[in-house]
Motif scaffolding. Structure first.
Motif, PDB file in Angstrom:
ATOM      1  N   ASN A 401     108.686  40.419  32.209  1.00 25.14           N
ATOM      2  CA  ASN A 401     108.532  38.970  32.223  1.00 25.14           C
ATOM      3  C   ASN A 401     107.287  38.610  31.427  1.00 25.14           C
ATOM      4  OD1 ASN A 401     108.241  36.306  32.761  1.00 25.14           O
ATOM      5  ND2 ASN A 401     108.737  36.518  34.951  1.00 25.14           N
ATOM      6  N   ILE A 402     107.445  37.711  30.471  1.00 19.35           N
ATOM      7  CA  ILE A 402     106.344  37.355  29.572  1.00 19.35           C
ATOM      8  C   ILE A 402     105.101  36.890  30.334  1.00 19.35           C
ATOM      9  CG2 ILE A 402     107.177  34.979  29.232  1.00 19.35           C
ATOM     10  CD1 ILE A 402     106.245  35.298  26.276  1.00 19.35           C
ATOM     11  N   ALA A 403     105.325  36.256  31.469  1.00 23.99           N
ATOM     12  CA  ALA A 403     104.209  35.681  32.222  1.00 23.99           C
ATOM     13  C   ALA A 403     103.285  36.753  32.777  1.00 23.99           C
ATOM     14  CB  ALA A 403     104.753  34.823  33.368  1.00 23.99           C
ATOM     15  N   ASP A 404     103.786  37.976  32.884  1.00 26.13           N
ATOM     16  CA  ASP A 404     102.981  39.038  33.495  1.00 26.13           C
ATOM     17  C   ASP A 404     102.004  39.688  32.529  1.00 26.13           C
ATOM     18  OD1 ASP A 404     104.501  38.564  35.689  1.00 26.13           O
ATOM     19  OD2 ASP A 404     105.852  40.271  35.388  1.00 26.13           O
ATOM     20  N   TYR A 405     102.069  39.319  31.244  1.00 24.22           N
ATOM     21  CA  TYR A 405     101.330  40.101  30.257  1.00 24.22           C
ATOM     22  C   TYR A 405     100.452  39.266  29.348  1.00 24.22           C
ATOM     23  CZ  TYR A 405     104.563  43.684  31.742  1.00 24.22           C
ATOM     24  OH  TYR A 405     105.273  44.566  32.502  1.00 24.22           O
ATOM     25  N   ASP A 406      99.343  39.864  28.953  1.00 26.32           N
ATOM     26  CA  ASP A 406      98.576  39.326  27.843  1.00 26.32           C
ATOM     27  C   ASP A 406      98.777  40.261  26.658  1.00 26.32           C
ATOM     28  OD1 ASP A 406      97.130  41.582  28.333  1.00 26.32           O
ATOM     29  OD2 ASP A 406      95.282  40.532  28.961  1.00 26.32           O
ATOM     30  N   GLU A 407      98.036  40.027  25.583  1.00 24.19           N
ATOM     31  CA  GLU A 407      98.263  40.821  24.366  1.00 24.19           C
ATOM     32  C   GLU A 407      98.148  42.315  24.642  1.00 24.19           C
ATOM     33  OE1 GLU A 407      95.638  39.966  21.074  1.00 24.19           O
ATOM     34  OE2 GLU A 407      96.330  41.728  19.961  1.00 24.19           O
ATOM     35  N   ASN A 408      97.024  42.724  25.236  1.00 26.15           N
ATOM     36  CA  ASN A 408      96.769  44.147  25.418  1.00 26.15           C
ATOM     37  C   ASN A 408      97.734  44.786  26.389  1.00 26.15           C
ATOM     38  OD1 ASN A 408      94.775  44.406  23.539  1.00 26.15           O
ATOM     39  ND2 ASN A 408      93.162  43.761  24.997  1.00 26.15           N
ATOM     40  N   SER A 409      97.972  44.117  27.483  1.00 35.66           N
ATOM     41  CA  SER A 409      98.840  44.765  28.469  1.00 35.66           C
ATOM     42  C   SER A 409     100.265  44.840  27.958  1.00 35.66           C
ATOM     43  CB  SER A 409      98.777  44.032  29.812  1.00 35.66           C
ATOM     44  OG  SER A 409      99.245  42.706  29.657  1.00 35.66           O
ATOM     45  N   PHE A 410     100.659  43.855  27.138  1.00 33.07           N
ATOM     46  CA  PHE A 410     102.020  43.944  26.600  1.00 33.07           C
ATOM     47  C   PHE A 410     102.126  45.056  25.547  1.00 33.07           C
ATOM     48  CE2 PHE A 410     105.570  42.818  23.833  1.00 33.07           C
ATOM     49  CZ  PHE A 410     106.587  42.781  24.786  1.00 33.07           C
ATOM     50  N   VAL A 411     101.094  45.125  24.698  1.00 34.33           N
ATOM     51  CA  VAL A 411     101.106  46.215  23.703  1.00 34.33           C
ATOM     52  C   VAL A 411     101.137  47.565  24.418  1.00 34.33           C
ATOM     53  CG1 VAL A 411      99.727  47.360  21.930  1.00 34.33           C
ATOM     54  CG2 VAL A 411     100.082  44.886  21.847  1.00 34.33           C
ATOM     55  N   ASP A 412     100.382  47.667  25.530  1.00 36.16           N
ATOM     56  CA  ASP A 412     100.436  48.914  26.305  1.00 36.16           C
ATOM     57  C   ASP A 412     101.861  49.207  26.756  1.00 36.16           C
ATOM     58  OD1 ASP A 412      97.799  49.331  25.981  1.00 36.16           O
ATOM     59  OD2 ASP A 412      97.202  48.732  28.030  1.00 36.16           O
ATOM     60  N   LYS A 413     102.540  48.150  27.151  1.00 35.20           N
ATOM     61  CA  LYS A 413     103.926  48.328  27.592  1.00 35.20           C
ATOM     62  C   LYS A 413     104.797  48.823  26.436  1.00 35.20           C
ATOM     63  CE  LYS A 413     105.503  47.972  31.609  1.00 35.20           C
ATOM     64  NZ  LYS A 413     105.335  49.166  32.492  1.00 35.20           N
ATOM     65  N   VAL A 414     104.547  48.230  25.247  1.00 36.29           N
ATOM     66  CA  VAL A 414     105.322  48.676  24.075  1.00 36.29           C
ATOM     67  C   VAL A 414     105.050  50.168  23.807  1.00 36.29           C
ATOM     68  CG1 VAL A 414     105.684  48.400  21.596  1.00 36.29           C
ATOM     69  CG2 VAL A 414     105.323  46.370  23.034  1.00 36.29           C
ATOM     70  N   ILE A 415     103.770  50.531  23.923  1.00 32.32           N
ATOM     71  CA  ILE A 415     103.426  51.943  23.654  1.00 32.32           C
ATOM     72  C   ILE A 415     104.066  52.856  24.695  1.00 32.32           C
ATOM     73  CG2 ILE A 415     101.477  53.557  23.585  1.00 32.32           C
ATOM     74  CD1 ILE A 415      99.861  51.144  22.387  1.00 32.32           C
ATOM     75  N   GLU A 416     104.081  52.405  25.925  1.00 31.69           N
ATOM     76  CA  GLU A 416     104.741  53.204  26.964  1.00 31.69           C
ATOM     77  C   GLU A 416     106.225  53.370  26.645  1.00 31.69           C
ATOM     78  OE1 GLU A 416     104.158  52.492  31.457  1.00 31.69           O
ATOM     79  OE2 GLU A 416     106.173  51.721  31.025  1.00 31.69           O
ATOM     80  N   GLU A 417     106.811  52.248  26.222  1.00 31.95           N
ATOM     81  CA  GLU A 417     108.243  52.282  25.903  1.00 31.95           C
ATOM     82  C   GLU A 417     108.518  53.213  24.727  1.00 31.95           C
ATOM     83  OE1 GLU A 417     110.131  50.611  27.944  1.00 31.95           O
ATOM     84  OE2 GLU A 417     112.064  51.104  27.014  1.00 31.95           O
ATOM     85  N   LEU A 418     107.643  53.135  23.714  1.00 34.16           N
ATOM     86  CA  LEU A 418     107.776  54.045  22.567  1.00 34.16           C
ATOM     87  C   LEU A 418     107.742  55.503  23.039  1.00 34.16           C
ATOM     88  CD1 LEU A 418     105.350  52.259  20.053  1.00 34.16           C
ATOM     89  CD2 LEU A 418     107.752  52.746  19.569  1.00 34.16           C
ATOM     90  N   GLY A 419     106.846  55.759  23.999  1.00 32.43           N
ATOM     91  CA  GLY A 419     106.712  57.115  24.515  1.00 32.43           C
ATOM     92  C   GLY A 419     107.992  57.628  25.132  1.00 32.43           C
ATOM     93  N   TYR A 420     108.629  56.792  25.928  1.00 27.07           N
ATOM     94  CA  TYR A 420     109.869  57.222  26.581  1.00 27.07           C
ATOM     95  C   TYR A 420     111.023  57.318  25.585  1.00 27.07           C
ATOM     96  CZ  TYR A 420     107.545  56.166  31.041  1.00 27.07           C
ATOM     97  OH  TYR A 420     106.690  56.140  32.097  1.00 27.07           O
ATOM     98  N   GLU A 421     111.015  56.394  24.636  1.00 26.26           N
ATOM     99  CA  GLU A 421     112.184  56.254  23.768  1.00 26.26           C
ATOM    100  C   GLU A 421     112.267  57.361  22.711  1.00 26.26           C
ATOM    101  OE1 GLU A 421     114.645  54.040  24.075  1.00 26.26           O
ATOM    102  OE2 GLU A 421     115.720  54.616  22.245  1.00 26.26           O
ATOM    103  N   PHE A 422     111.119  57.793  22.189  1.00 29.60           N
ATOM    104  CA  PHE A 422     111.161  58.622  20.968  1.00 29.60           C
ATOM    105  C   PHE A 422     110.706  60.064  21.174  1.00 29.60           C
ATOM    106  CE2 PHE A 422     111.021  54.270  19.297  1.00 29.60           C
ATOM    107  CZ  PHE A 422     112.170  54.301  18.530  1.00 29.60           C
ATOM    108  N   ILE A 423     110.920  60.579  22.374  1.00 27.41           N
ATOM    109  CA  ILE A 423     110.548  61.969  22.636  1.00 27.41           C
ATOM    110  C   ILE A 423     111.240  62.904  21.648  1.00 27.41           C
ATOM    111  CG2 ILE A 423     111.045  63.818  24.318  1.00 27.41           C
ATOM    112  CD1 ILE A 423     110.056  61.797  26.461  1.00 27.41           C
ATOM    113  N   PHE A 424     110.458  63.805  21.094  1.00 24.14           N
ATOM    114  CA  PHE A 424     110.939  64.778  20.094  1.00 24.14           C
ATOM    115  C   PHE A 424     111.531  64.125  18.851  1.00 24.14           C
ATOM    116  CE2 PHE A 424     111.087  67.899  23.754  1.00 24.14           C
ATOM    117  CZ  PHE A 424     109.986  68.603  23.313  1.00 24.14           C
ATOM    118  N   GLU A 425     111.060  62.910  18.516  1.00 27.15           N
ATOM    119  CA  GLU A 425     111.460  62.333  17.237  1.00 27.15           C
ATOM    120  C   GLU A 425     110.267  62.260  16.283  1.00 27.15           C
ATOM    121  OE1 GLU A 425     114.329  59.026  17.429  1.00 27.15           O
ATOM    122  OE2 GLU A 425     114.483  59.458  19.580  1.00 27.15           O
ATOM    123  N   GLY A 426     109.176  62.945  16.651  1.00 25.68           N
ATOM    124  CA  GLY A 426     108.052  63.062  15.734  1.00 25.68           C
ATOM    125  C   GLY A 426     107.221  61.801  15.597  1.00 25.68           C
ATOM    126  N   LYS A 427     107.308  60.909  16.561  1.00 17.44           N
ATOM    127  CA  LYS A 427     106.635  59.618  16.426  1.00 17.44           C
ATOM    128  C   LYS A 427     105.315  59.556  17.195  1.00 17.44           C
ATOM    129  CE  LYS A 427     110.128  57.550  14.312  1.00 17.44           C
ATOM    130  NZ  LYS A 427     109.994  56.978  12.977  1.00 17.44           N
TER     131      LYS A 427
END
Lengths: 479, 1084
Positions: A401-427
């Protein structure tokens, strides 16, 4: 063949001059007579892909990159990555070989750029298309080189014959990459008849990624948006973890709606993907040639423990005790039960897929706006929903939910998501370096402090010893 | 053969009886001849008659006054009439025995009474009857000669009772036997020790050994055939000074490297050129059997090799196969049976020791113990995998040779079989060959020669070597866990990689390689060489010859579905290598005024090489039934590959030999070679040579010496070359490849990773000075040579920065120097009718260094990659030998039991700059010692050879003794002598999977050895009484029975990567064997 008729005459007569017999006429193509037609240029551009599809690109580079992460481990000789103290000699040599592969690919691209403009029997349109493909692939290699090794020598069609070339600055390498990708984006077609060649969208996606690394968030956002708005791509829906391995890049799919740029492999001897052998464990039966489980993970680290069990992506780990305890995790993300050989699974290797476009957008738009935008959140949610088996376009209980996040915490969420999504894809390692999260995440998960030298690979001896413009003083710190 | 004219005179002066030149005939006395000579010495006239009638005279110089001048004219008269006319004045009678005319004094009755008749038989050294042997009563003109069966009958007078009989025959030592009251005297002749009279084959001709100006070693066929070997060259190990023959591995079949006077080339192969019956081969003489060999000559200095120009730089090995002789056909049969076994087993940890070691590793790495004490105790001995892999293996050889001919035609037919099983189960090598050599005289002026050898070989290879962590057969034979059993209870092969959790997954049960994988190679080799020899006028000979060498080979490689992680792999490789030769020479020989002897040859040759290959591989079979017979039945057919390579050499050659009064000898030669391999404008190379020799023993001040029978000093200089690069290396060829789009195959074309450049010949300039000395009537013959070889324009890999995409280019930069001393001594220590002892020694001292490299830049060589150790172990550096080992020096252990390295730079860090020279794989000296004793019918011979001062880099010991994290088994001392706080000076570091290893002096071992290569005891069964058996010898022998060496691994005679820049590496090689042989040699 030696000149017809000369040989028998030479055999029979002593006194005939047989100078012609010494002329070499191999049954081979010689460079001087090539690069004339579109068909010839096509075989030449095809050779730009070959080094990147090499087993050591996958086995000695792409997979080990993920052993530098908060969740990745290397087994046996690869355990050295887990110390985060830089590469030992063995691995300096091994990744040095990959440096050679990148530059071999660059050289083959440069041959196109040098020869295509003068090709007599090729239309201007075809010339532009071949050159765009060559520049896309050249940028791909330089983008990897600059992130893994930092400042590297720039070799283009203009200086490819010069032996001694110094390291350029990181900035000028990025300049070349951007330049190449802008040209590629403008000149590549929207559709390619051969699946696996880059389209204009592939060029724009990579350029968006490049801009992200250059912290040019507005440009990154706009390019990602262009790809999203093309309405040509969507996430492949899944209902089980194994759908990921089979439907998004699996050995039985030719292409998917999620494919932006994959290295293509087939179940043919010498033409398959090495990744299945690198990652699988024989006990799972997911790879018909067993597997060397060279990389693994551990269920006791926070990364894994904090992972929502409903996330289908978490199901891509198997617990296998091969002597290191019950919590050892082995990946089931790249599987093929009908591979042609140990080295030849039919799995395509994703380099860019649509999920990344969405997450680039989510991060870039948020950074550019100084906080999450609805579109940014929706982009992330699409990836998130799909991972939980939901319809990517329908809001779900797993949405952020957009209301739960500011810039940094949302970017952290994106980074977390990247971590789960791209395992063993060299990213992951490049993301952690780019976002400055590496030190904290690795300390939190692994209890390790990253040595400064660990951030860059050493310039290989195969360069240092023979390029007189690069000396030991120019070596990356710590080596 | 032409060179025989002058020597006859010399022989007359030194030996009792002479046979003149070759010739053949029956009913010879009816032969019509024409002749016109005036005021010539009788000996010259005899020579003319021999040539005209193709006969030979057998006589004692005392019988006729050879230097009397005579005149003789015959016009289509019978030989009988001519001889009668010639000899009547001298009261000489003659008798024809086959093609020989025996001359005797007319039997003039003396005053004394004819007392009795002595009869007997004369045999050669093998017991075969010897016809034409002259028998004289000493001090009289009375004598006779043996007949075709070697028998004689001689009337003697009573007054001769105290006299002696003299038995003499060319090529054999003259023997004197007291007559006494004997009525029967049988004699066995022993070969003459005048070795210098022997004929030696050189490039494009032959020459008497004493007339040689260059450095040539000669090895006779019986030495080559002394013990069974799969490779003719292997039989040459230690036989000739300056020649190093190294068995690379113990695998059956040919696998040797040969170096003559050191390693010249970095880029090219350093193998000599092999010339069989005049035909330069494209590779090693793998088609020949030891029993086919008449002689092997090794040309070493530039005077001898420059006639082979661009292929002479590494020396030339000239092989002559057996040739027929006219007369009664002779049949030789030889057979042997050997049993081979592993020369030495490594002493490895047994199962309980293995378990203890890994418990120590677990403790050191803070892991719970893998095994309880009960388990350790119960393991016991476990499996010694060496017993599962190695076997006692038989080897069988057999050959049958028939030689014979008529006056116009000579032939030699030979068939041979060689069958060798390897000591690794499933490996073998079999060769079957048929050889024919025919000489036919069409007329006095024209003759033909045809030589063909047809060879078929089959071999099963089990040479899965090298690797690390149990990935190869030889490797897993000593690293597999002894705790695991070879087979599961259900009879299937036990996958030992799962024996314990700490065992590396790569670990492959060696039985997979033995039972579930096969590589079978079949080769058909055709070798045919034909020549026309035309002698238009006296002294001139024109030879036009052509030949073909063709090797068709096929390899079938198959891995079953039962192999670990296998779904069946089948591969077929086919290749055809053809070489065509045209060789045309004109020779001239003459002697002027009895003192100027000239022989010359000029020629033109053309040789063409073509290689075609085809290869197809399929994987994924539903059944093993197909083996390699249905590649199409696979689920994953590979992409077939084929290739075509062609090259040619075009040459002009010439040589002149001149000698003045046998004292001053001069040789000069020149060859121009054009090779297709080099760049336009650099294709031609020019190779001159010159040599001089002075026979001091012909000078007055030495001629009468009782001690020095022969003394010659000689010096030579010359230039030879090496092509050293592959065809097409100067062209910008594009390599074809494949890639995938969608799921389809696409073709790629791109340059390779070697940047082409303009190239020219690599040339080697060689200086040689030598001395040949014969002492006590040549009872002892010593030959010594000093040589310096400088190779320039060395074709050399120049590394490029890998960012160029090209990793290397080849350029003519660099130089290498080899210099050394060779010494050989042959001694006839005892030479008596029933007791002979011959011995020979040869030794070579050699030093090698790189004199120049591109830009002075070091080149790292000898890359070793066994995971625990991954680096270059060799360096090419100016001033250092080729093959120099390069690495760290160890300095004990750290407090943690890790290996410590010496910080040579003193900067507190261990970096590449701390590496130094840690060993040299080149021997300082190689030697061979041969002894042969015969007493009556017994012969005992042995042969010792070895090397001094060479190092071996034991790659095998890196995984086997230091890679503790992988569950590899290793030598026992790893358990008994590793680092602990109580044992800080141990042989091995702390047992921990964190161990790290660099290239260091730890792996360098002294590779010197001395070895009893062969010992043989033979018995010649007496067959004098038989009409049809000439010789019947039975023998027992042993090979490699004793070896003295400090080398710790299987065997010091090992070169996993061959010689050259990568020599001296032992990396899990197929081990060497020792063997016991029984055999027989028979002649009929």
């Amino acid at each position: 063949m030696l000149k017809r008729g000369v040989a028998p005459v030479c055999l029979l007569l002593a006194l005939v001059s047989c100078q012609d017999a010494l002329e070499e006429n191999p049954r081979d193509i010689v460079a001087e007579n090539y690069y004339n037609t579109a068909a010839e240029l096509e075989t030449a551009i095809n050779a730009v892909y070959t080094p990147l599809r090499n087993g050591s690109f996958i086995g000695n580079y792409l997979a080990p990159l993920d052993a530098h992460t908060e969740w990745g481990y290397g087994r046996g000789s690869r355990a050295v990555f887990n110390d985060f103290q830089g590469l030992n000699t063995t691995w300096a040599n091994s990744v040095g070989g990959v440096w050679g592969l990148f530059y071999l690919s660059i050289r083959n691209a440069n041959y196109i750029l040098m020869n295509a403009p003068d090709a007599p029997a090729v239309s201007d349109g075809d010339k532009a298309r071949f050159m765009a493909e060559a520049r896309f692939l050249r940028a791909f290699s330089y983008f990897h080189l600059v992130r893994a090794w930092g400042a590297v020598p720039i070799r283009t069609e203009d200086n490819m014959a010069d032996k001694d070339i110094p390291r350029s600055t990181v900035e000028s390498v990025y300049e070349l990459i951007v330049d190449d990708l802008l040209y590629a984006g403008a000149n590549l077609p929207t559709d390619q008849s051969d699946v696996g060649r880059p389209t204009t969208y592939a060029a724009k996606t990579m350029l968006a990624d490049v801009y992200l690394n250059m912290q040019k968030y507005g440009e990154a956002r706009d390019l990602a948006k262009e790809v999203m708005d093309a309405s040509k791509f969507s996430l492949v829906p899944i209902t089980t973890p194994d759908d990921i391995a089979t439907d998004i890049w699996g050995p039985d799919v030719l292409t998917t709606t999620e494919e932006i740029f994959y290295l293509k492999f087939a179940r043919q001897l010498g033409q398959g993907n090495f990744i299945a052998w690198v990652l699988n464990h024989p006990s799972t039966g997911l790879f018909n040639f067993g597997g060397s489980y060279a990389h693994y993970s551990d269920a006791t680290i926070p990364f894994y423990k904090n992972w929502n069990d409903n996330d289908l992506r978490k199901g891509l780990w198997n617990k296998v005790n091969f002597g290191l305890g019950d919590a050892t995790l082995v990946s089931r993300k790249f599987v093929d039960q009908s591979a042609a050989s140990q080295n030849d699974s039919g799995i395509d290797q994703p380099m860019y897929r649509y999920a990344e476009v969405l997450l680039i957008y989510a991060e870039a738009a948020t950074r550019a706006a100084g906080g999450p935008t609805p579109e940014a959140v929706e982009a992330l949610n699409k990836v998130h929903r799909r991972a939980y088996g939901q319809d990517q376009n329908v809001p779900s209980a797993f949405d952020l939910n957009i209301a739960d996040y500011d810039e940094n915490s949302f970017v952290d969420k994106v980074i977390e998501e990247l971590g789960y999504e791209f395992i063993f894809e060299g990213k992951r390692w490049f993301e952690l370096k780019r976002t400055g999260k590496a030190a904290a995440l690795i300390l939190a998960n692994r209890g390790k402090v990253i040595a400064e030298k660990h951030y860059l690979f050493p310039i290989p001896l195969s360069e240092l010893n023979f390029n007189d413009a690069i000396n030991q003083e120019d070596q990356n710190p710590g080596y | 053969m032409k060179a025989a004219i002058i020597p006859i005179i010399t022989i007359l002066a030194t030996s009792g009886v002479v046979l003149a030149t070759e010739s053949w005939g029956q009913e010879v006395l009816d032969k019509k001849i024409s002749l016109d000579v005036r005021n010539q010495e009788l000996v010259v006239v005899l020579g003319e008659i021999e040539r005209a009638a193709r006969i030979r005279f057998v006589y004692s110089p005392q019988v006729i006054p050879v230097s009397n001048e005579v005149s003789l004219r015959a016009n289509n008269d019978t030989l009988g009439d001519v001889l009668k006319k010639l000899f009547d004045p001298y009261r000489v009678v003659f008798e024809a025995i086959d093609d020989q005319i025996v001359l005797r004094k007319e039997d003039r009755r003396q005053t004394g009474a004819l007392d009795r008749i002595i009869t007997g038989q004369v045999a050669d050294e093998n017991g075969a009857p010897l016809p034409g042997v002259s028998i004289l009563v000493k001090g009289t003109g009375m004598g006779t000669a043996t007949d075709a069966d070697g028998r004689y009958s001689l009337s003697v007078l009573t007054e001769h009772e105290k006299s002696v009989l003299i038995f003499s025959f060319i090529g054999y030592a003259t023997q004197e036997v007291p007559i006494g009251d004997k009525t029967s005297i049988d004699i066995r002749m022993t070969p003459d020790i005048h070795e210098l009279e022997q004929v030696v084959v050189v490039g494009y001709g032959i020459v008497k050994k004493r007339d040689i100006t260059g450095s040539v070693s000669s090895v006779k066929g019986d030495l080559v055939n002394a013990y069974p070997s799969g490779d003719v060259m292997q039989a040459l190990t230690g036989r000739a000074a300056g020649v190093e023959v190294v068995q690379n591995t113990g695998a059956p079949g040919p696998a040797v490297s040969v170096r003559i006077r050191g390693t010249n080339s970095i880029q090219g192969d350093n193998e000599p050129l092999y010339v069989v019956d005049g035909f330069p081969l494209s590779g090693q003489p793998v088609n020949l059997s030891n029993s086919d060999i008449e002689s092997i000559e090794i040309l070493k200095d530039a005077s001898a090799t420059a006639i082979y120009g661009s292929r002479g730089a590494n020396g030339v090995v000239i092989i002559t196969t057996k040739t027929g002789k006219s007369g009664e056909p002779t049949v030789s049969f030889e057979t042997s049976y050997s049993m081979q076994r592993l020369r030495k087993k490594l002493e490895l940890m047994n199962a309980s020791e293995y378990a203890q070691l890994f418990n120590i590793q677990a403790a050191n790495d803070n892991i719970a113990p893998y095994f309880t004490q009960d388990q350790i105790d119960s393991f016991g001995e476990g499996t010694d995998w060496q017993d599962e892999v190695f076997q006692d293996a038989p080897m069988y050889t057999g050959s049958l040779t028939v030689n014979g001919g008529s006056d116009k035609t000579r032939f030699s037919l030979g068939g041979s079989i060689f069958q060798q099983d390897g000591i690794i189960k499933g490996s073998d090598f079999n060769r079957y060959s048929l050889r024919t050599k025919i000489d036919h005289d069409v007329s006095d002026k024209l003759s033909l020669q045809l030589s063909t050898i047809l060879t078929r070989s089959t071999s099963g290879r089990k040479d899965s070597q090298s690797g690390s962590r149990g990935t190869s057969l030889v490797n897993s034979a000593i690293t597999a866990p002894p705790t695991a059993s070879p087979y599961n209870e259900d009879g299937t092969i036990n996958d030992v990689s799962t024996a314990h959790p700490f065992v590396v997954p790569d670990m492959t049960n060696p039985l997979y390689f033995i039972n579930e994988e096969s590589t079978n190679i079949r080769e058909n080799i055709v070798f045919a060489n034909a020549a026309f020899i035309y002698k238009p006028i006296r002294n001139f000979s024109i030879k036009i010859s052509g030949g073909v060498e063709n090797t068709d080979s096929r390899s079938d490689i198959f891995r079953t579905r039962e192999f670990r992680n296998s779904d069946g792999i089948a591969e077929i490789q086919v290749s055809s290598v053809t070489s065509l030769l045209s060789e045309n020479t004109i020779s001239y020989n003459n002697t002027f005024s009895d003192r100027h002897t000239v022989s010359a040859v000029v020629g033109y040759t053309y040789q063409h090489f073509q290689t075609e290959g085809f290869n197809a591989r399929s994987q994924g079979f539903l059944s093993d039934v197909f083996q390699t017979s249905n590649l199409g039945a696979a689920s994953s057919p590979g992409i077939p590959q084929s290739n075509f390579i062609e090259s040619a050499i075009l040459s002009w050659l010439g040589r002149v030999n001149y000698s003045y009064r046998d004292k001053y000898l001069l040789t000069a030669s020149f060859r121009a070679d054009g090779s297709s391999r080099f760049s336009e404008g650099n294709k031609w190379g020019y190779f001159p040579s010159a040599a001089v020799a002075w026979r001091l023993s012909e000078e007055d001040f030495l001629k009468s010496s009782k001690v020095v029978s022969d003394l010659k000093i000689r010096a030579s200089w010359g230039v030879t070359g090496s092509q050293a690069i592959n065809p097409y290396a100067t062209l910008n060829r594009l390599d074809a490849g494949n890639t995938i789009f969608g799921n389809s195959l696409y073709v790629t074309f791109a340059p390779g990773t070697t940047l082409p450049s303009d190239l020219k010949w690599e040339t080697t300039e060689q200086f040689d000075a030598g001395v040949d000395l014969g002492i006590l009537n040549d009872r002892i013959v010593v030959s010594a040579d000093y040589f310096v070889k400088n190779t320039r324009d060395l074709l050399n890999i120049v590394r490029l920065p890998s960012s160029m995409g090209f990793t290397q280019t080849i350029q003519n930069v660099g130089g290498v120097q080899n210099k050394g001393v060779e010494l050989s001594i042959n001694a006839h220590i005892v030479s008596r009718p029933n007791f002979n002892w011959n011995a020979s020694v040869n030794t070579t001292f050699l030093s090698n260094k790189v004199t120049k490299l591109a830009g002075g830049q070091d080149i790292l060589t000898n890359s070793v990659s066994v995971l625990i150790l991954n680096d270059n172990v060799g360096i090419l550096r100016e001033g250092r030998p080729i093959g120099q080992f390069f690495g760290y020096l160890e300095d004990g252990y750290t407090d943690q039991g890790k290996i410590k390295y010496l910080d040579l730079t003193g900067d507190g860090l261990i970096t590449a700059d701390d590496k130094t020279y840690i060993g040299n794989p080149n021997p300082d000296m190689i030697f061979g010692l041969n002894s042969s004793v015969s007493y009556k019918n017994f012969e005992l011979s042995f042969f010792i050879q070895g090397t001094v001062g060479n190092d071996i880099f034991n790659v095998s010991s890196a995984p086997s003794t230091l890679d503790y994290g992988q569950g590899l088994n290793g030598p026992k001392d790893v358990l008994t002598d590793h680092w602990t706080p109580e044992n800080p000076n141990a042989k091995y570091p702390k047992i921990s999977r964190q161990s790290s290893v660099e290239v260091s002096d730890r792996f360098v071992e002294d590779g010197s050895y001395i070895r009893l290569k062969n010992i043989q005891l033979a018995y010649n069964i007496p067959v004098q009484k038989s009409n049809w058996i000439r010789r019947f010898q039975v023998y027992v022998s042993g090979q490699n029975l004793l070896t003295g060496t400090d080398y710790s691994w299987w065997d010091p005679e090992v070169n996993t990567k061959g010689l050259g820049t990568n020599r001296g590496i032992d990396h899990y090689s197929y081990p060497t064997t020792k063997s016991y042989t029984v055999g027989l040699r028979a002649g009929f």
